[in-house]
Design a protein around this motif. Structure first.
Motif, mmCIF file in Angstrom:
data_model
loop_
_atom_site.group_PDB
_atom_site.id
_atom_site.type_symbol
_atom_site.label_atom_id
_atom_site.label_comp_id
_atom_site.label_asym_id
_atom_site.label_seq_id
_atom_site.Cartn_x
_atom_site.Cartn_y
_atom_site.Cartn_z
ATOM 1 N N SER A 84 -7.752 -9.702 -10.106
ATOM 2 C CA SER A 84 -8.750 -8.658 -10.314
ATOM 3 C C SER A 84 -9.254 -8.060 -9.012
ATOM 4 O O SER A 84 -9.546 -6.871 -8.939
ATOM 5 C CB SER A 84 -9.922 -9.202 -11.129
ATOM 6 O OG SER A 84 -10.566 -10.252 -10.436
ATOM 7 N N GLY A 85 -9.352 -8.890 -7.950
ATOM 8 C CA GLY A 85 -9.825 -8.380 -6.663
ATOM 9 C C GLY A 85 -8.926 -7.301 -6.111
ATOM 10 O O GLY A 85 -9.398 -6.244 -5.686
ATOM 11 N N ASN A 86 -7.617 -7.534 -6.115
ATOM 12 C CA ASN A 86 -6.673 -6.544 -5.617
ATOM 13 C C ASN A 86 -6.664 -5.293 -6.481
ATOM 14 O O ASN A 86 -6.572 -4.178 -5.962
ATOM 15 C CB ASN A 86 -5.266 -7.141 -5.567
ATOM 16 C CG ASN A 86 -5.083 -8.096 -4.401
ATOM 17 O OD1 ASN A 86 -5.827 -8.064 -3.438
ATOM 18 N ND2 ASN A 86 -4.088 -8.958 -4.502
ATOM 19 N N VAL A 87 -6.730 -5.476 -7.784
ATOM 20 C CA VAL A 87 -6.751 -4.317 -8.692
ATOM 21 C C VAL A 87 -7.966 -3.453 -8.396
ATOM 22 O O VAL A 87 -7.862 -2.227 -8.258
ATOM 23 C CB VAL A 87 -6.770 -4.780 -10.171
ATOM 24 C CG1 VAL A 87 -6.990 -3.584 -11.093
ATOM 25 C CG2 VAL A 87 -5.465 -5.480 -10.537
ATOM 26 N N TYR A 88 -9.127 -4.079 -8.288
ATOM 27 C CA TYR A 88 -10.371 -3.333 -8.069
ATOM 28 C C TYR A 88 -10.341 -2.619 -6.727
ATOM 29 O O TYR A 88 -10.700 -1.436 -6.633
ATOM 30 C CB TYR A 88 -11.560 -4.292 -8.136
ATOM 31 C CG TYR A 88 -12.896 -3.619 -7.931
ATOM 32 C CD1 TYR A 88 -13.500 -2.892 -8.954
ATOM 33 C CD2 TYR A 88 -13.554 -3.706 -6.710
ATOM 34 C CE1 TYR A 88 -14.722 -2.265 -8.765
ATOM 35 C CE2 TYR A 88 -14.776 -3.093 -6.505
ATOM 36 C CZ TYR A 88 -15.357 -2.377 -7.534
ATOM 37 O OH TYR A 88 -16.566 -1.759 -7.340
ATOM 38 N N LEU A 89 -9.904 -3.297 -5.683
ATOM 39 C CA LEU A 89 -9.869 -2.706 -4.346
ATOM 40 C C LEU A 89 -8.920 -1.519 -4.302
ATOM 41 O O LEU A 89 -9.269 -0.448 -3.789
ATOM 42 C CB LEU A 89 -9.452 -3.766 -3.324
ATOM 43 C CG LEU A 89 -9.410 -3.347 -1.856
ATOM 44 C CD1 LEU A 89 -10.765 -2.841 -1.397
ATOM 45 C CD2 LEU A 89 -8.958 -4.517 -0.987
ATOM 46 N N LEU A 90 -7.724 -1.698 -4.850
ATOM 47 C CA LEU A 90 -6.750 -0.612 -4.855
ATOM 48 C C LEU A 90 -7.224 0.537 -5.735
ATOM 49 O O LEU A 90 -7.066 1.715 -5.378
ATOM 50 C CB LEU A 90 -5.393 -1.131 -5.339
ATOM 51 C CG LEU A 90 -4.224 -0.142 -5.268
ATOM 52 C CD1 LEU A 90 -4.003 0.342 -3.837
ATOM 53 C CD2 LEU A 90 -2.953 -0.794 -5.799
ATOM 54 N N ALA A 91 -7.817 0.213 -6.869
ATOM 55 C CA ALA A 91 -8.321 1.245 -7.783
ATOM 56 C C ALA A 91 -9.387 2.094 -7.113
ATOM 57 O O ALA A 91 -9.450 3.315 -7.313
ATOM 58 C CB ALA A 91 -8.874 0.605 -9.051
ATOM 59 N N ARG A 121 2.763 0.249 2.627
ATOM 60 C CA ARG A 121 2.294 -0.001 3.990
ATOM 61 C C ARG A 121 2.100 -1.499 4.250
ATOM 62 O O ARG A 121 2.341 -1.971 5.358
ATOM 63 C CB ARG A 121 0.982 0.748 4.249
ATOM 64 C CG ARG A 121 1.144 2.249 4.353
ATOM 65 C CD ARG A 121 -0.141 2.922 4.798
ATOM 66 N NE ARG A 121 0.029 4.361 4.918
ATOM 67 C CZ ARG A 121 -0.874 5.179 5.458
ATOM 68 N NH1 ARG A 121 -2.030 4.695 5.896
ATOM 69 N NH2 ARG A 121 -0.645 6.475 5.531
ATOM 70 N N VAL A 122 1.644 -2.204 3.228
ATOM 71 C CA VAL A 122 1.458 -3.654 3.383
ATOM 72 C C VAL A 122 2.777 -4.319 3.765
ATOM 73 O O VAL A 122 2.804 -5.272 4.556
ATOM 74 C CB VAL A 122 0.894 -4.271 2.084
ATOM 75 C CG1 VAL A 122 0.814 -5.787 2.198
ATOM 76 C CG2 VAL A 122 -0.479 -3.704 1.757
ATOM 77 N N GLU A 123 3.882 -3.824 3.216
ATOM 78 C CA GLU A 123 5.207 -4.395 3.474
ATOM 79 C C GLU A 123 5.864 -3.830 4.725
ATOM 80 O O GLU A 123 6.886 -4.337 5.182
ATOM 81 C CB GLU A 123 6.122 -4.139 2.263
ATOM 82 C CG GLU A 123 5.612 -4.719 0.953
ATOM 83 C CD GLU A 123 5.524 -6.234 0.989
ATOM 84 O OE1 GLU A 123 6.376 -6.849 1.668
ATOM 85 O OE2 GLU A 123 4.612 -6.790 0.365
ATOM 86 N N HIS A 124 5.286 -2.767 5.299
ATOM 87 C CA HIS A 124 5.910 -2.091 6.441
ATOM 88 C C HIS A 124 5.422 -2.698 7.756
ATOM 89 O O HIS A 124 4.229 -2.957 7.923
ATOM 90 C CB HIS A 124 5.581 -0.593 6.397
ATOM 91 C CG HIS A 124 6.450 0.257 7.255
ATOM 92 N ND1 HIS A 124 6.252 0.375 8.617
ATOM 93 C CD2 HIS A 124 7.536 1.021 6.966
ATOM 94 C CE1 HIS A 124 7.166 1.191 9.118
ATOM 95 N NE2 HIS A 124 7.955 1.592 8.142
ATOM 96 N N PRO A 125 6.317 -2.931 8.721
ATOM 97 C CA PRO A 125 5.921 -3.586 9.981
ATOM 98 C C PRO A 125 4.949 -2.778 10.836
ATOM 99 O O PRO A 125 4.313 -3.333 11.732
ATOM 100 C CB PRO A 125 7.262 -3.781 10.701
ATOM 101 C CG PRO A 125 8.198 -2.784 10.096
ATOM 102 C CD PRO A 125 7.770 -2.657 8.666
ATOM 103 N N LEU A 176 -3.576 -6.104 1.935
ATOM 104 C CA LEU A 176 -4.084 -4.920 1.250
ATOM 105 C C LEU A 176 -5.377 -4.433 1.895
ATOM 106 O O LEU A 176 -5.534 -3.240 2.185
ATOM 107 C CB LEU A 176 -4.301 -5.233 -0.235
ATOM 108 C CG LEU A 176 -4.789 -4.069 -1.113
ATOM 109 C CD1 LEU A 176 -3.783 -2.927 -1.090
ATOM 110 C CD2 LEU A 176 -5.011 -4.545 -2.543
ATOM 111 N N ALA A 177 -6.301 -5.349 2.111
ATOM 112 C CA ALA A 177 -7.569 -4.971 2.737
ATOM 113 C C ALA A 177 -7.351 -4.427 4.146
ATOM 114 O O ALA A 177 -8.007 -3.465 4.564
ATOM 115 C CB ALA A 177 -8.513 -6.168 2.763
ATOM 116 N N GLY A 178 -6.423 -5.031 4.879
ATOM 117 C CA GLY A 178 -6.131 -4.575 6.230
ATOM 118 C C GLY A 178 -5.631 -3.145 6.266
ATOM 119 O O GLY A 178 -6.037 -2.340 7.121
ATOM 120 N N VAL A 179 -4.742 -2.813 5.330
ATOM 121 C CA VAL A 179 -4.220 -1.445 5.243
ATOM 122 C C VAL A 179 -5.327 -0.473 4.855
ATOM 123 O O VAL A 179 -5.484 0.600 5.458
ATOM 124 C CB VAL A 179 -3.063 -1.372 4.220
ATOM 125 C CG1 VAL A 179 -2.739 0.076 3.862
ATOM 126 C CG2 VAL A 179 -1.826 -2.056 4.776
#
Length: 224
Positions: A109-116, A141-145, A151-154
């Motif tokens: 739920s945390g990732n869903v809410y943040l991305l949403a 971007r999370v997967e890109h070097p 997720l939060a970092g991006v």
């Protein structure tokens, strides 16, 4: 007499085993697995095909193609890879589970809410597929070097998203943004692998025009 007692014990053990098997089967009957048929299987196939895991017909038959697609989805989403659409897999697909999945829901739920929140701030009013595409860019971007690996970092990378800078990330959250976040997290990428997007009518960043364009969805251009 001894034979009679032994027969009773065997019968008792057999009956107990049969009861246990029946109980286990009925408990698991909310799951979909190889050989299952029905509307739930169609729903699973539809979601998997939408996200590119399943290429077959939406026929409601849980055959080997469906099982393989479920396994690919499970592997991608960090689930137990068994080809069975159990509660956690169904929850990840956004489908009813028939039982409580509070633990799995809480962890996601945390990732869903943040991305949403970011999708809502960046792509509110855009076509739904465009909202999903914005979410996909963030995840790409999370997967890109070249970007932070979380997720939060991006999302909170300085200057990365206008919605963070101007406060639109705190706008009233629309249900489509939440749904788009779930679709993006589950692997749907309408952006075609983009790591940038921009609105040419609003951007003042000339550098972004140097990026190879992949496609346009709504008002946004997606680039790599």
């Amino acid at each position: 007499m001894r034979k009679f007692i032994i027969s009773l014990l065997v019968l008792s053990l057999t009956s107990g085993a049969c009861f246990y098997y029946y109980k286990a089967w009925t408990t698991e009957s909310v799951l979909s697995r190889y050989g299952s048929r029905g509307q739930e299987v169609k729903n699973i196939q539809y979601q998997l095909r939408k996200w590119g895991y399943y290429k077959g017909k939406i026929d409601g038959i849980y055959g080997w193609r469906t099982a393989l697609a479920v396994r690919r989805f499970q592997r991608k989403n960090g689930l137990r890879v068994d080809g069975i659409a159990g509660p956690q897999t169904l929850a990840a697909l956004g489908l009813p589970t028939g039982r409580s999945t509070a633990k799995a829901s809480t962890s996601a739920s945390g990732n869903v809410y943040l991305l949403a929140r970011v999708i809502n701030g960046e792509a509110r009013g855009e076509p739904y597929i465009g909202q999903v595409a914005v979410g996909a860019v963030i995840l790409n971007r999370v997967e890109h070097p070249s970007f932070p690996n979380t997720l939060a970092g991006v999302i909170y990378q300085p200057g990365a998203f206008t919605a963070i800078t101007d406060g639109q990330v705190h706008a009233q959250l629309e249900s489509s943004s939440v749904k788009a976040a779930r679709d993006a997290l589950n692997g749907w990428d309408p952006s075609g692998g983009a790591i940038y997007y921009y609105n040419p009518a609003k951007t003042t960043n000339n550098w972004i025009y140097s990026r190879p364009v992949i496609k346009r969805i709504g008002k946004h251009i997606f680039a790599k």
